[in-house]
Scaffold this motif. Structure first.
Motif, short mmCIF file in Angstrom:
data_model
loop_
_atom_site.label_atom_id
_atom_site.label_comp_id
_atom_site.label_asym_id
_atom_site.label_seq_id
_atom_site.Cartn_x
_atom_site.Cartn_y
_atom_site.Cartn_z
N THR A 196 10.81 11.32 -9.69
CA THR A 196 12.09 11.05 -10.35
C THR A 196 12.22 9.56 -10.65
O THR A 196 11.49 8.73 -10.08
N ALA A 197 13.15 9.25 -11.53
CA ALA A 197 13.35 7.84 -11.92
C ALA A 197 13.80 7.00 -10.74
O ALA A 197 13.35 5.86 -10.56
N TRP A 198 14.71 7.56 -9.91
CA TRP A 198 15.20 6.79 -8.77
C TRP A 198 14.10 6.55 -7.74
O TRP A 198 14.00 5.47 -7.15
N ALA A 199 13.27 7.56 -7.52
CA ALA A 199 12.15 7.39 -6.59
C ALA A 199 11.17 6.36 -7.12
O ALA A 199 10.64 5.52 -6.37
N ALA A 200 10.93 6.38 -8.43
CA ALA A 200 10.03 5.40 -9.04
C ALA A 200 10.60 3.99 -8.91
O ALA A 200 9.87 3.04 -8.61
N THR A 243 -6.14 9.30 -14.55
CA THR A 243 -4.69 9.47 -14.68
C THR A 243 -3.99 8.25 -14.10
O THR A 243 -4.58 7.46 -13.35
N THR A 244 -2.71 8.11 -14.42
CA THR A 244 -1.93 6.99 -13.88
C THR A 244 -1.88 7.04 -12.36
O THR A 244 -1.98 6.01 -11.68
N ARG A 245 -1.77 8.23 -11.82
CA ARG A 245 -1.68 8.35 -10.35
C ARG A 245 -3.00 7.98 -9.68
O ARG A 245 -3.00 7.43 -8.57
N ASN A 246 -4.12 8.26 -10.33
CA ASN A 246 -5.40 7.81 -9.78
C ASN A 246 -5.48 6.29 -9.74
O ASN A 246 -5.99 5.70 -8.77
N ILE A 247 -4.96 5.65 -10.78
CA ILE A 247 -4.97 4.19 -10.83
C ILE A 247 -4.04 3.62 -9.75
O ILE A 247 -4.35 2.60 -9.13
N PHE A 248 -2.93 4.30 -9.49
CA PHE A 248 -2.04 3.85 -8.41
C PHE A 248 -2.75 3.91 -7.06
O PHE A 248 -2.59 3.02 -6.22
N ALA A 279 0.83 -1.21 0.00
CA ALA A 279 0.00 0.00 0.00
C ALA A 279 0.87 1.26 0.00
O ALA A 279 0.60 2.22 -0.74
N ILE A 280 1.92 1.25 0.80
CA ILE A 280 2.84 2.40 0.87
C ILE A 280 3.48 2.66 -0.50
O ILE A 280 3.60 3.81 -0.95
N SER A 281 3.88 1.58 -1.17
CA SER A 281 4.56 1.75 -2.46
C SER A 281 3.63 2.38 -3.50
O SER A 281 4.03 3.29 -4.23
N TRP A 282 2.37 1.92 -3.54
CA TRP A 282 1.45 2.47 -4.54
C TRP A 282 1.00 3.88 -4.20
O TRP A 282 0.84 4.73 -5.09
N VAL A 283 0.82 4.17 -2.91
CA VAL A 283 0.49 5.54 -2.51
C VAL A 283 1.64 6.47 -2.85
O VAL A 283 1.44 7.61 -3.29
N SER A 284 2.88 6.01 -2.65
CA SER A 284 4.05 6.82 -2.99
C SER A 284 4.07 7.14 -4.48
O SER A 284 4.33 8.28 -4.88
N LEU A 285 3.81 6.13 -5.30
CA LEU A 285 3.77 6.36 -6.74
C LEU A 285 2.68 7.36 -7.11
O LEU A 285 2.84 8.15 -8.06
N ALA A 286 1.60 7.35 -6.36
CA ALA A 286 0.48 8.24 -6.66
C ALA A 286 0.70 9.67 -6.19
O ALA A 286 0.02 10.59 -6.67
N THR A 287 1.64 9.88 -5.28
CA THR A 287 1.76 11.20 -4.64
C THR A 287 3.15 11.84 -4.72
O THR A 287 3.30 12.93 -5.26
N ILE A 288 4.17 11.17 -4.23
CA ILE A 288 5.45 11.85 -4.01
C ILE A 288 6.55 11.46 -5.00
O ILE A 288 7.64 12.04 -4.97
#
Length: 498
Positions: A119-123, A187-192, A107-116
């Motif tokens: 950058t490529a390294w963060a992704a 959007t992609t972030r909504n799907i995340f 859950a943390i990983s997908w919320v992170s992708l959706a919000t914060i």
């Protein structure tokens, strides 16, 4: 009332026999199946991740391929998670807490992708965390399946594995089409964010797992490295016989003895070479979206078709090919897959248009045929890996073999990234795509000179003679029965982030 009770009983028996494959319904079975269902459903974000990396982070095909190799690392070290969960109980439990943690991490990983993540390294970090979450939950539920398999009769051997694979496949089919359709409206972030809710279901059902707390005495018996020599002397013969679980020390000894045999490491080396050839998946995603202008919904339709085709491939293998000798089926499937792979040249050179075949129809037809053949070609990998596993170390050795093939998959992604970079393939330049297709497909022929490394017949019985069972009471069935394609599908679940 009697009629009603009788009717309900018949319905229950019918569900147990036809839907649950003879497995008695229980809260724990529901929990196990839910975990596998969620793993399949997580494919909902697969296309969203690809578009996110391409359109929002503006990564090149080579960069995406390299990133996908990195995030597959948790699947390479997957056996380590098994040792950790067995050796380090949390509050006395080896299963529940790890399932809870895996769900929270997901859950943390997908919320992170959706919000914060910007950058490529963060992704890379967030997607790797998601991959870690699924790998950990997979280890835990696989161990539960293995434990339950010990009590299965020969008549029901593999029934639970069949059920778990079917549940995982059902989850994947549910989201195959919607993974693209939703991108047309969100959007992609909504799907995340939507995807982030599913791992929490794993955390919730973890409490339904029937697990007895591990006492210190049990823990020390199973993990002798944590005891002093005086402690070991105090254990009576009866104490040792009271535990059916093999010790880690003995398990490692059996594992080392197994992998030191040429009958095991030569076929393993063959599988590694087979799986380590360069991947072109990232390049084709960019080509499909930027050059052919395929829309997300259509890509979801392609995913649905290939998912169904994979199931068809499994059926064809089980119905007609599972008794074919390894050398024959690996040889022919490799050659045929290479020839079929070359048909992509028609698409990348737009020759299909000259033949009057629309890009969309050609892509669907080609993916359908290639997916069936790819599944047929991969099924022997599972069967061979399972048959290489001697009694007593089935689960451990199979996990190790699958980790080696996962490592090969990681190398495949990285080799593909290097190849794309060298050929100058970018998000807009696809002039060398034809050459990439030729090189990647011809590389699939590299394992053919090593076909002699494969056993001429089922070698499990010969290997088993050299390794005594871990315990006289060990009645565990083979970790992967011939009928089960689920390990390939779940071992490659890193694809949910591709």
């Amino acid at each position: 009332m009697l009629i009603s009770s009788s009717g309900l009983s018949k319905v229950k028996d019918s569900v147990t026999e036809k839907i649950l494959f003879g497995n008695e319904p229980s809260a724990e079975l529901f929990a196990i199946l839910t975990v596998y269902l969620v793993q399949g459903i997580l494919g909902l974000a697969r296309l969203a991740v690809s578009f996110f990396l391409k359109d929002e982070l503006l990564l090149s095909p080579a960069q995406v391929a390299a990133l996908m190799g990195i995030v597959a690392i948790p699947w390479v070290i997957k056996p380590l998670f098994g040792f950790i969960s067995d050796g380090l109980p949390i509050f006395g439990y080896r299963r529940r807490p790890y399932l809870v943690l895996s769900g929270i991490l997901g859950a943390i990983s997908w919320v992170s992708l959706a919000t914060i993540v910007h950058t490529a390294w963060a992704a890379t970090s967030a997607i790797a965390l998601s991959s870690l979450s699924v790998a950990v939950s997979d280890v835990i539920v696989d161990s539960l399946v293995v434990e339950r398999a010990r009590g299965e009769s020969q008549a029901k051997a593999g029934s639970l594995q069949s059920l778990t694979w079917g549940t995982f496949a059902f989850g994947g089919l549910l989201t195959a089409y919607f993974s693209g359709m939703l991108l047309e409206h969100f959007t992609t972030r909504n799907i995340f964010l939507i995807t982030a809710s599913f791992p929490l279901i794993v955390s919730g059902v973890a409490w339904l797992i029937a697990e007895t707390p591990v006492s210190k005495t049990q823990h020390h018996r199973q993990f002798p490295t944590l005891r002093t020599h005086q402690d070991e002397d105090c254990l009576t013969k009866e104490d040792n016989n009271s535990s059916n679980s093999p010790t880690i020390k003995h398990q490692l000894g059996q594992l080392c003895k197994a992998v030191s045999q040429k009958a095991i490491w030569l076929p393993t080396a063959f599988l590694f070479i087979l799986q380590a050839t360069p991947s072109t998946e990232s390049a084709f995603f960019f080509f499909s979206t930027n050059e052919l202008h395929f829309q997300p919904e259509f890509l979801g339709q392609v995913r649905l078709v290939t998912s169904i085709a994979s199931v068809v491939g499994v059926w064809i293998f089980q119905r007609f090919l599972k008794t074919v000798p390894f050398r024959v089926i690996f040889g022919w499937s490799t050659v045929i897959s290479t020839v079929l792979g070359m048909t992509m040249l028609l698409l990348v050179t737009h020759t299909n248009r000259a033949l009057g075949i629309d890009d969309h129809w050609f892509s669907i037809g080609d993916n359908l045929i290639v997916a069936v053949m790819a599944q047929i070609a991969y099924m022997p990998v599972l069967v061979l890996a399972a048959r290489l596993c001697p009694p007593g170390v089935e689960a451990t050795l199979f996990a190790l073999l699958m980790s080696i093939t996962n490592l090969a998959g990681l190398i495949s992604q990285e080799l593909g990234a290097v190849l794309m970079h060298q050929l100058g393939i970018t998000e807009t330049n696809f002039d060398a795509m034809w050459l990439l297709v030729v090189i990647a497909n011809l590389s699939h022929l590299l394992p053919l000179p090593f076909l002699s490394w494969l056993p001429t017949a089922d070698s499990q019985s010969e290997i088993a003679k050299t390794l005594p069972p871990t315990s006289a009471n060990n009645t565990e069935q083979a970790f992967v029965p011939d009928l089960m394609p689920e390990l390939m599908m779940r071992e490659l679940k890193s694809e949910v982030v591709e």
